[in-house]
Design a protein around this motif. Structure first.
Motif, PDB file in Angstrom:
ATOM      1  N   PHE A   1       0.821  -1.211   0.000  1.00 16.22           N
ATOM      2  CA  PHE A   1       0.000   0.000   0.000  1.00 16.22           C
ATOM      3  C   PHE A   1       0.856   1.262   0.000  1.00 16.22           C
ATOM      4  O   PHE A   1       1.923   1.304   0.617  1.00 16.22           O
ATOM      5  CB  PHE A   1      -0.896   0.036   1.239  1.00 16.22           C
ATOM      6  N   GLN A   2       0.347   2.277  -0.650  1.00 17.80           N
ATOM      7  CA  GLN A   2       0.907   3.627  -0.562  1.00 17.80           C
ATOM      8  C   GLN A   2      -0.138   4.514   0.118  1.00 17.80           C
ATOM      9  O   GLN A   2      -1.266   4.630  -0.361  1.00 17.80           O
ATOM     10  CB  GLN A   2       1.228   4.182  -1.945  1.00 17.80           C
ATOM     11  N   PHE A   3       0.268   5.117   1.234  1.00 13.99           N
ATOM     12  CA  PHE A   3      -0.635   5.961   2.018  1.00 13.99           C
ATOM     13  C   PHE A   3      -0.166   7.405   1.938  1.00 13.99           C
ATOM     14  O   PHE A   3       1.001   7.702   2.182  1.00 13.99           O
ATOM     15  CB  PHE A   3      -0.659   5.485   3.471  1.00 13.99           C
ATOM     16  N   ASP A   4      -1.071   8.303   1.581  1.00 15.52           N
ATOM     17  CA  ASP A   4      -0.755   9.726   1.483  1.00 15.52           C
ATOM     18  C   ASP A   4      -1.144  10.404   2.790  1.00 15.52           C
ATOM     19  O   ASP A   4      -2.327  10.472   3.146  1.00 15.52           O
ATOM     20  CB  ASP A   4      -1.513  10.344   0.309  1.00 15.52           C
ATOM     21  N   ARG A   5      -0.139  10.905   3.515  1.00 17.78           N
ATOM     22  CA  ARG A   5      -0.416  11.509   4.820  1.00 17.78           C
ATOM     23  C   ARG A   5      -1.276  12.771   4.703  1.00 17.78           C
ATOM     24  O   ARG A   5      -2.091  13.058   5.574  1.00 17.78           O
ATOM     25  CB  ARG A   5       0.906  11.852   5.520  1.00 17.78           C
ATOM     26  N   LYS A   6      -1.081  13.528   3.638  1.00 18.34           N
ATOM     27  CA  LYS A   6      -1.869  14.755   3.481  1.00 18.34           C
ATOM     28  C   LYS A   6      -3.336  14.440   3.190  1.00 18.34           C
ATOM     29  O   LYS A   6      -4.238  15.068   3.741  1.00 18.34           O
ATOM     30  CB  LYS A   6      -1.277  15.613   2.369  1.00 18.34           C
ATOM     31  N   LYS A   7      -3.551  13.490   2.307  1.00 14.42           N
ATOM     32  CA  LYS A   7      -4.927  13.114   1.992  1.00 14.42           C
ATOM     33  C   LYS A   7      -5.560  12.305   3.115  1.00 14.42           C
ATOM     34  O   LYS A   7      -6.781  12.271   3.269  1.00 14.42           O
ATOM     35  CB  LYS A   7      -4.963  12.302   0.690  1.00 14.42           C
ATOM     36  N   GLY A   8      -4.718  11.598   3.898  1.00 11.68           N
ATOM     37  CA  GLY A   8      -5.249  10.707   4.925  1.00 11.68           C
ATOM     38  C   GLY A   8      -5.935   9.494   4.326  1.00 11.68           C
ATOM     39  O   GLY A   8      -6.901   8.963   4.877  1.00 11.68           O
ATOM     40  N   LEU A   9      -5.414   9.023   3.181  1.00 13.61           N
ATOM     41  CA  LEU A   9      -6.029   7.921   2.443  1.00 13.61           C
ATOM     42  C   LEU A   9      -4.959   7.067   1.770  1.00 13.61           C
ATOM     43  O   LEU A   9      -3.869   7.552   1.453  1.00 13.61           O
ATOM     44  CB  LEU A   9      -6.956   8.451   1.344  1.00 13.61           C
ATOM     45  N   VAL A  10      -5.296   5.800   1.526  1.00  5.21           N
ATOM     46  CA  VAL A  10      -4.493   4.973   0.639  1.00  5.21           C
ATOM     47  C   VAL A  10      -4.734   5.467  -0.781  1.00  5.21           C
ATOM     48  O   VAL A  10      -5.873   5.689  -1.195  1.00  5.21           O
ATOM     49  CB  VAL A  10      -4.897   3.492   0.762  1.00  5.21           C
ATOM     50  N   THR A  11      -3.655   5.648  -1.533  1.00  2.00           N
ATOM     51  CA  THR A  11      -3.786   6.140  -2.908  1.00  2.00           C
ATOM     52  C   THR A  11      -3.498   5.065  -3.954  1.00  2.00           C
ATOM     53  O   THR A  11      -3.903   5.199  -5.106  1.00  2.00           O
ATOM     54  CB  THR A  11      -2.845   7.326  -3.153  1.00  2.00           C
ATOM     55  N   HIS A  12      -2.790   4.003  -3.540  1.00  2.00           N
ATOM     56  CA  HIS A  12      -2.426   2.967  -4.513  1.00  2.00           C
ATOM     57  C   HIS A  12      -2.056   1.697  -3.756  1.00  2.00           C
ATOM     58  O   HIS A  12      -1.585   1.746  -2.620  1.00  2.00           O
ATOM     59  CB  HIS A  12      -1.238   3.424  -5.366  1.00  2.00           C
ATOM     60  N   ALA A  13      -2.271   0.544  -4.397  1.00  2.00           N
ATOM     61  CA  ALA A  13      -1.813  -0.733  -3.846  1.00  2.00           C
ATOM     62  C   ALA A  13      -1.517  -1.691  -4.987  1.00  2.00           C
ATOM     63  O   ALA A  13      -2.219  -1.693  -6.008  1.00  2.00           O
ATOM     64  CB  ALA A  13      -2.853  -1.342  -2.913  1.00  2.00           C
ATOM     65  N   GLU A  14      -0.462  -2.480  -4.816  1.00  2.00           N
ATOM     66  CA  GLU A  14      -0.157  -3.571  -5.736  1.00  2.00           C
ATOM     67  C   GLU A  14      -0.567  -4.875  -5.060  1.00  2.00           C
ATOM     68  O   GLU A  14      -0.308  -5.079  -3.870  1.00  2.00           O
ATOM     69  CB  GLU A  14       1.333  -3.594  -6.080  1.00  2.00           C
ATOM     70  N   ILE A  15      -1.193  -5.772  -5.816  1.00  2.00           N
ATOM     71  CA  ILE A  15      -1.806  -6.972  -5.243  1.00  2.00           C
ATOM     72  C   ILE A  15      -1.240  -8.205  -5.934  1.00  2.00           C
ATOM     73  O   ILE A  15      -1.161  -8.269  -7.171  1.00  2.00           O
ATOM     74  CB  ILE A  15      -3.337  -6.942  -5.432  1.00  2.00           C
ATOM     75  N   ALA A  16      -0.869  -9.210  -5.141  1.00  2.00           N
ATOM     76  CA  ALA A  16      -0.424 -10.497  -5.675  1.00  2.00           C
ATOM     77  C   ALA A  16      -1.119 -11.603  -4.891  1.00  2.00           C
ATOM     78  O   ALA A  16      -1.023 -11.653  -3.667  1.00  2.00           O
ATOM     79  CB  ALA A  16       1.094 -10.640  -5.556  1.00  2.00           C
ATOM     80  N   ARG A  17      -1.813 -12.493  -5.605  1.00  2.00           N
ATOM     81  CA  ARG A  17      -2.536 -13.584  -4.961  1.00  2.00           C
ATOM     82  C   ARG A  17      -2.213 -14.886  -5.670  1.00  2.00           C
ATOM     83  O   ARG A  17      -1.989 -14.916  -6.889  1.00  2.00           O
ATOM     84  CB  ARG A  17      -4.049 -13.344  -4.982  1.00  2.00           C
ATOM     85  N   ALA A  18      -2.210 -15.985  -4.918  1.00  2.00           N
ATOM     86  CA  ALA A  18      -1.959 -17.299  -5.504  1.00  2.00           C
ATOM     87  C   ALA A  18      -2.596 -18.360  -4.627  1.00  2.00           C
ATOM     88  O   ALA A  18      -2.713 -18.193  -3.404  1.00  2.00           O
ATOM     89  CB  ALA A  18      -0.456 -17.555  -5.635  1.00  2.00           C
ATOM     90  N   PHE A  19      -3.024 -19.459  -5.253  1.00  2.00           N
ATOM     91  CA  PHE A  19      -3.613 -20.577  -4.516  1.00  2.00           C
ATOM     92  C   PHE A  19      -3.144 -21.884  -5.122  1.00  2.00           C
ATOM     93  O   PHE A  19      -2.925 -21.992  -6.329  1.00  2.00           O
ATOM     94  CB  PHE A  19      -5.144 -20.518  -4.554  1.00  2.00           C
ATOM     95  N   GLY A  20      -2.987 -22.873  -4.249  1.00  2.00           N
ATOM     96  CA  GLY A  20      -2.614 -24.203  -4.698  1.00  2.00           C
ATOM     97  C   GLY A  20      -3.844 -25.069  -4.797  1.00  2.00           C
ATOM     98  O   GLY A  20      -4.544 -25.101  -5.802  1.00  2.00           O
ATOM     99  N   SER A  21      -4.162 -25.770  -3.708  1.00  2.00           N
ATOM    100  CA  SER A  21      -5.257 -26.726  -3.697  1.00  2.00           C
ATOM    101  C   SER A  21      -6.573 -26.119  -4.157  1.00  2.00           C
ATOM    102  O   SER A  21      -6.944 -25.012  -3.782  1.00  2.00           O
ATOM    103  CB  SER A  21      -5.435 -27.271  -2.278  1.00  2.00           C
ATOM    104  N   HIS A  22      -7.321 -26.877  -4.970  1.00  2.00           N
ATOM    105  CA  HIS A  22      -8.671 -26.575  -5.442  1.00  2.00           C
ATOM    106  C   HIS A  22      -8.734 -25.407  -6.429  1.00  2.00           C
ATOM    107  O   HIS A  22      -9.711 -25.285  -7.151  1.00  2.00           O
ATOM    108  CB  HIS A  22      -9.627 -26.301  -4.274  1.00  2.00           C
ATOM    109  N   MET A  23      -7.743 -24.523  -6.434  1.00  2.00           N
ATOM    110  CA  MET A  23      -7.777 -23.391  -7.360  1.00  2.00           C
ATOM    111  C   MET A  23      -6.598 -23.429  -8.332  1.00  2.00           C
ATOM    112  O   MET A  23      -6.760 -23.172  -9.513  1.00  2.00           O
ATOM    113  CB  MET A  23      -7.776 -22.065  -6.589  1.00  2.00           C
ATOM    114  N   ASN A  24      -5.429 -23.737  -7.803  1.00  2.00           N
ATOM    115  CA  ASN A  24      -4.232 -23.929  -8.627  1.00  2.00           C
ATOM    116  C   ASN A  24      -4.032 -22.820  -9.653  1.00  2.00           C
ATOM    117  O   ASN A  24      -4.052 -23.041 -10.862  1.00  2.00           O
ATOM    118  CB  ASN A  24      -4.296 -25.284  -9.343  1.00  2.00           C
TER     119      ASN A  24
END
Length: 473
Positions: free
Chosen positions: A184-207
């Motif tokens: 996550f990237q959080f902007d202190r001035k805005k008081g909000l998250v402005t961006h996030a990079e997401i990585a997800r992976a699953f083995g069993s049942h989803m592979n």
């Protein structure tokens, strides 16, 4: 519910303080009444069986500030997904609303209007309590399902920007051998998250594995004159839904009254909708009414099915005798036509109804591929622990094709009570949806049935058990 936060599609954050935080200070959410915040999250997921592209468009309205320092927010989230499978392509779209209060550090108090379709923590992750946690890391735990998100600051300090990472460990990651990592990237001035990079992976049942990003698209202000009406109508919408849920929860056990109960429930939504003027709450109630109409027949059929089960002798697994010859004749017939043999648990011990006469039995029907079963399991574990020294016996009933799947779940979820292996016991109790909990009284009759996941499953089940134990005194 959430005393700390989380989601697998779910969890927390934000608030209403006065100014913004400066560089070097502990980051805090800063939300002001009337503020409107728009986010967009995009994810792709690729497995051998399916490829999908999913977008979540989220609008957050800050509708007020509470005396305890939290902010009241309403979220509308629209999910659009396109999937390409080996056999067919499919599109799916849904819109959900949620209402909750959030503190500056991202704590979200328990709230029945939060639901589980929207996870606040994907938009507003938990923030560190102090400088020590900023250095050492921090975490948030969802009391509903024991899901944990572990956070740590990442990268060098960059002026007004605070970067941090989040690794989620929920039933999804444990049971399906996955990971959910976000930066996550959080902007202190805005008081909000402005961006996030997401990585997800699953083995069993989803592979498979996926990646995506979250972007802050816009921050705007409502017309101050319209805010009171917007909040009042959204509150009216959420309150009607809670009353609706309370009534429809009784349908499955209402037998011949199911149809009339459902009509009363629908009228709650329809009457509330007639009083609304704004498009957002009207859309929310229209969706609820549409869903109600789509599932009415199913709910009536379920009520009829369980009317034939509740109050009747439980399907016999092994021999069972009562003090009543008439009941014994019925049980004998059930045993011969249904399940006449004892059932073994994963440790090789045999069990039958006769062994537990005088005790309350709880049967939790599940299988590994059922995500809602896994999410409900911590509450079932709490039930078992609560009655450990009481005349109550809790069993898992697993019908996975592969025994190794059952053993994997028992190990990962640290299940301490016996788990029976049966491919046909669910059918004897009319179980079609999972999870299903069947409660059998001290005389071997079905006392109650709970179908599906609920945030208050523990409270509902223990209320039934306590009633049965009080009646036996």
């Amino acid at each position: 519910m959430l005393t700390s936060i989380v989601r697998s599609w779910f969890a927390a954050g934000l608030l209403a303080a006065v100014g913004t935080t400066g560089a070097g200070e502990v980051p805090r959410y800063v939300l002001k009444p009337g503020q409107v915040v728009d986010y967009e999250e995009r994810q792709s997921f690729d497995s051998a069986q399916r490829k999908s592209e999913t977008t979540w468009a989220s609008r957050v309205w800050v509708v007020g500030r509470n005396d305890d320092g939290s902010a009241r927010v309403v979220i509308r989230q629209t999910l659009k997904s396109k999937s390409k499978a080996n056999s067919a392509d499919s599109d799916y779209e849904s819109t959900n609303f949620s209402r909750f209060d959030v503190f500056p550090d991202g704590k979200v108090p328990p709230n029945p209007s939060l639901g589980y379709s929207i996870d606040p923590a994907h938009l507003f992750p938990r923030l560190p309590d102090d400088d020590r946690q900023t250095v050492d890391g921090w975490q948030a735990v969802d009391d509903r399902d024991d899901a944990t998100i572990r956070y740590k600051a990442s990268g060098a300090a960059d002026g007004d920007r605070f970067n941090f990472e989040a690794d989620q460990v929920s039933f999804m990651e444990r049971i399906y051998e996955g990971k959910d990592h976000r930066v996550f990237q959080f902007d202190r001035k805005k008081g909000l998250v402005t961006h996030a990079e997401i990585a997800r992976a699953f083995g069993s049942h989803m592979n498979g594995q996926g990646q995506g990003s979250l972007e802050l698209k816009a921050v705007s202000e409502m017309d101050p004159a319209k805010l009171p009406t917007f909040r009042a109508e959204m509150d009216h919408c959420f309150d009607a839904n809670l009353a609706y849920q309370e009534l429809t929860a009784k349908v499955v056990k209402s037998g011949g009254e199911a149809e009339s109960t459902l009509k009363k429930a629908r009228s709650i939504l329809a009457d509330a909708r007639a009083k609304l003027t704004l498009p957002e709450p009207i859309a929310a109630l229209d969706k609820l009414i549409e869903d109600h109409d789509r599932f009415t027949k199913y709910q009536i059929d379920e009520a009829k099915k369980f009317a034939d089960l509740i109050g009747k002798p439980a399907a016999g697994w092994g021999s069972f005798e009562t003090k009543s010859p008439a009941v014994n004749r019925v049980v004998s017939a059930l045993s011969k036509s249904n399940t006449a043999s004892e059932i073994k648990d994963l440790d090789g011990h045999s069990h039958s109804l006769a062994q537990y006469r005088g005790k309350v039995l709880v049967l939790d029907f599940w299988y590994r591929g059922c995500g809602w079963c896994m999410r409900a399991m911590p509450q079932v574990k709490r039930v078992a622990a609560h009655y450990r020294d009481k005349p109550v016996a809790v069993f898992g009933v697993n019908n996975d094709q592969e025994e190794k799947d059952a053993r994997f779940v028992v190990k990962e979820m640290a299940i301490a009570y016996p788990v029976l292996r049966s491919m046909d016991l669910a059918g004897k109790y009319g179980v079609q949806g999972f999870p299903t909990l069947v409660i059998i009284d001290q005389e071997g009759k079905v006392a109650d049935v709970h179908v599906g996941y609920s945030d208050h499953l523990y409270e509902d089940v223990t209320a039934t058990i306590d009633r049965l134990m009080a009646q036996a005194k």
